[in-house]
Enzyme design. Structure first.
Site, short mmCIF file in Angstrom:
data_model
loop_
_atom_site.label_atom_id
_atom_site.label_comp_id
_atom_site.label_asym_id
_atom_site.label_seq_id
_atom_site.Cartn_x
_atom_site.Cartn_y
_atom_site.Cartn_z
N LYS A 4 0.92 -1.22 0.51
CA LYS A 4 0.12 0.04 0.04
C LYS A 4 0.94 1.16 -0.36
CE LYS A 4 -2.15 -1.18 3.38
NZ LYS A 4 -1.89 -2.67 3.70
N THR A 5 1.89 1.66 0.76
CA THR A 5 2.95 2.24 1.01
C THR A 5 3.20 2.71 -0.69
OG1 THR A 5 2.86 1.71 3.32
CG2 THR A 5 4.60 3.87 2.12
N ASP A 61 -1.15 6.43 7.21
CA ASP A 61 -0.92 4.66 7.34
C ASP A 61 -1.56 4.45 7.85
OD1 ASP A 61 -0.15 1.81 6.11
OD2 ASP A 61 1.51 2.40 7.33
N THR A 88 -5.32 -1.39 7.41
CA THR A 88 -5.70 -3.16 7.45
C THR A 88 -6.93 -3.27 7.49
OG1 THR A 88 -4.97 -3.37 9.80
CG2 THR A 88 -2.88 -3.74 7.36
N ARG A 125 6.45 -8.11 1.15
CA ARG A 125 7.44 -8.08 2.52
C ARG A 125 7.89 -9.17 3.11
NH1 ARG A 125 4.47 -4.32 6.30
NH2 ARG A 125 4.76 -2.55 5.39
#
Length: 359
Positions: A85-86, A130, A179, A238
């Protein structure tokens, strides 16, 4: 494009599994991973692997915004941690040719924090928040007129001398990431023009991510080695990027430095990450339900207490992938394991037959 980060941004997110032997595969961002992740983040849609449908939609939206010479609509990305997302927000800023200001909701504790950021924005810039579901109520209400009308409502004075000021803001784009989309308030969620869920990655997509990361880090890896790591990466880039670092260490010390399928499998076995990407905590959770509670259903609070975890860790870290992999089921009465979990853990067919009434 430049990235401007608030002083309190991205404070180290303490690993919810800091007391465990296998925190390596958890998707939370650790302080030690930031420089590594920044070095391998893609800067364009061509370099960004996965989320194909979302990328095509965003390309059209960005092109349209450029032709209109207007900022993008506000965007909300949601989905499990570690899916990019980032990174996607950074790619959008790069493609728009604007700066991105990065912060996180827990860092915006006081009204002046969010006010200061909004007043420092320049026209067309992107504000990325975030974990936006953790935004406090005051900061959220300040955002409403800023997102909708590009105004900042403020009050001055006290008691009978209170005055309301409406300060204009330059047009900007807010990108929120969460999330837990269900925890966003309706008024905030409705102010986003574009809402997308990021999906778990396929094995082939993760293998591409791993090969790209290996190329950046000058790690020699075979196609089979990349797929071996991808299979155990829980569908999460990740985690895949963290595992390749661990496997490359093993390959360098124990072998000739080249990651093959055998080297990858051997090193991941030593890390106690199985072929489903489960670690010791995940397997303990499933075995607990099978052995102590006859396969379930059992409440999440009971599970957390029995394995020494808190409920949030179970719900946010362990469960999403176990549910997606079909190893765990949620029912109104609690959690229970699926037949696939019995097979994966090597429970005999006799035991499965004994439990089949539960399914």
């Amino acid at each position: 494009m430049s990235i401007i980060s608030d002083n309190n941004d991205f404070k180290s997110v303490k690993s919810l599994h800091s007391g465990h032997k296998n925190p390596v595969i958890k998707p939370e961002t650790l302080e030690s991973d930031k420089n590594f992740e920044n070095s391998i983040r893609p800067k364009s849609f061509d370099a960004y692997i996965g989320q194909t449908a979302l990328k095509e939609t965003l390309k059209i939206t960005i092109e349209a915004a450029k032709k209109r010479e207007q900022p993008l609509d506000h965007l909300l990305f949601y989905g499990p941690p570690g899916l990019g997302k980032t990174t996607l927000a950074g790619v959008i800023a790069e493609q728009m040719g604007v700066n991105i200001r990065i912060t996180s909701a827990p860092a915006l504790e006081r009204p002046r924090d969010i006010i200061g950021i909004l007043m420092s924005l320049k026209g067309g810039e992107i504000l990325f928040i975030d974990e936006i579901h953790r935004l406090n109520k005051v900061a959220e209400e300040i955002l409403y007129p800023a997102m909708e009308d590009f105004y900042l409502d403020m009050t001055t004075g006290k008691s009978q001398t209170v005055k309301t000021l409406r300060l204009p803001l330059p047009k900007f784009t807010l990108i929120g990431a969460t999330t837990k989309a269900g925890e966003l308030s309706g008024p905030l969620r409705d102010r986003f023009g574009i809402i997308h869920r990021l999906e778990f990655y396929t094995e082939d997509e993760l293998a591409q991510v791993i090969k790209r990361t290996a190329g950046i880090l000058n790690i020699e890896i075979t196609e089979e080695g990349a797929h071996a790591i991808a299979r155990r990466s829980r569908g999460t880039p990740r985690i895949a990027n963290r595992l390749i670092k661990r496997v490359s260490d093993f390959a360098l010390v124990k072998h000739d430095g080249k990651i093959t399928e055998d080297v990858a499998n051997e090193s991941l076995d030593i890390l106690k990450i199985d072929t489903f990407g489960l670690d010791t905590t995940d397997r303990s959770l499933l075995r607990l339900i099978i052995e102590k509670y006859d396969g379930g259903p059992v409440g999440v609070e009971t599970i957390a207490a029995a394995i020494g975890e808190d409920v949030r860790t179970i719900e946010d870290v362990c469960e999403p992938y176990l549910l997606q992999a079909g190893l765990l089921q949620r029912t109104p009465r609690g959690r229970k394991v699926s037949p696939a979990a019995y097979r994966h853990l090597g429970v005999m067919d006799r035991d499965i037959n004994d439990q089949k009434s539960l399914f």
